[in-house]
Design a protein around this motif. Structure first.
Motif, PDB file in Angstrom:
ATOM      1  N   ASP A  56      -2.364   1.281  -1.291  1.00 21.49           N
ATOM      2  CA  ASP A  56      -1.867   1.526   0.065  1.00 21.49           C
ATOM      3  C   ASP A  56      -2.356   2.853   0.635  1.00 21.49           C
ATOM      4  N   GLU A  69       3.550  -4.481  -1.516  1.00 24.60           N
ATOM      5  CA  GLU A  69       4.091  -5.073  -0.294  1.00 24.60           C
ATOM      6  C   GLU A  69       3.073  -5.988   0.376  1.00 24.60           C
ATOM      7  N   ILE A  73       1.159  -7.581   3.305  1.00 25.54           N
ATOM      8  CA  ILE A  73       0.805  -6.909   4.548  1.00 25.54           C
ATOM      9  C   ILE A  73      -0.226  -7.743   5.299  1.00 25.54           C
TER      10      ILE A  73
END
Length: 260
Positions: free
Chosen positions: A41, A60, A62
């Protein structure tokens, strides 16, 4: 891989999931296979083969840009190697047919392969028995032209899939900073024996504490005609097959005569 299935391609990098290099690579891979992206990230350059063991990892889902892969992307808080490990064990629906890492901003030729997060991600896939390729462009500019070598990148990927690289084999591909019409082709070669001559610049912070900033210059001490550095100097894309087995096989016989 079943004959009617598109190859499943894992895309990762070390510059971060929003970096222009990986976004370009995703577009190219969409034309070849079913793409899943698991990447850091935030920038993780120079992390080598580091893994996260003393803190939690977050991954996560995304959506960054449009494309067939738009609902198959995850941003990971860890290192490039963490990304590959998580992808294989937790995210992908099956083992990938190929892992591609990059396109890195800057060269990963010669000794740089040791420090590179881009290449370590590819090597981790190799450790898992998954064919892998690391791509790097010798241009640190944010606006670097990652599509100049698009035809070569896709050809290397397709050949790697069609020819079924041996388990554990990883390709280190470096692309010179040249326009499409100036690229001369590809050369399969060996890693040059080059080094970084390093120093630490000593400085003072506002509180008077001493701190150090790594500096240095790159020196190619290998004059061979068959090296990655020479290929890049001559305008070719260098392709170096590498492996994670670091055994010095040639020295084993000599060591057998030691009085150990």
């Amino acid at each position: 891989m079943k004959s009617k299935e598109k190859p499943l391609i894992l895309v990762t990098n070390d510059d971060g999931i929003t970096a222009p290099g990986v976004r370009a690579l995703v577009q190219m891979m969409n034309e070849i296979g079913e793409v899943y992206v698991v990447a850091p990230d935030s920038p993780q350059s120079g992390m080598g083969h580091a893994i996260t063991i003393n803190s939690t990892l977050f991954c996560e889902k995304i959506k960054i840009d449009e494309g067939p892969q738009s609902d198959r992307e995850w941003a990971c808080s860890g290192t490039p190697v963490d990304c590959v490990k998580l992808a294989i064990t937790r995210i992908l629906p099956r083992r990938p047919d190929l892992c591609v890492s990059g396109i890195n901003h800057g060269s990963n030729s010669s000794i740089n392969v040791i420090y590179s997060g881009t290449m370590s991600a590819a090597v981790e896939a190799g450790i898992e028995g998954i064919p892998a390729i690391g791509f790097s462009l010798c241009d640190f500019s944010y606006s670097a032209d990652f599509f100049a070598a698009e035809d070569y990148i896709k050809k290397i990927v397709k050949e790697s899939i069609d020819k079924e690289m041996p388990k554990g084999m990883v390709l280190n591909v470096n692309i010179p900073k040249l326009s499409k019409d100036k690229l001369k082709g590809t050369k399969v070669c060996r890693q040059a024996k080059a080094v970084w001559v390093e120093d630490y610049d000593e400085r003072k912070d506002p509180r008077g504490r001493t701190y150090y900033w790594l500096t240095g210059k790159f020196e190619n001490r290998d004059k061979g005609e068959d090296t990655d550095e020479r290929a890049l100097e001559d305008g070719f894309i260098s392709v170096v097959p590498i492996q994670y087995d670091m055994t010095a096989h040639h020295f084993i016989a000599e060591m057998s005569h030691w009085d150990l």
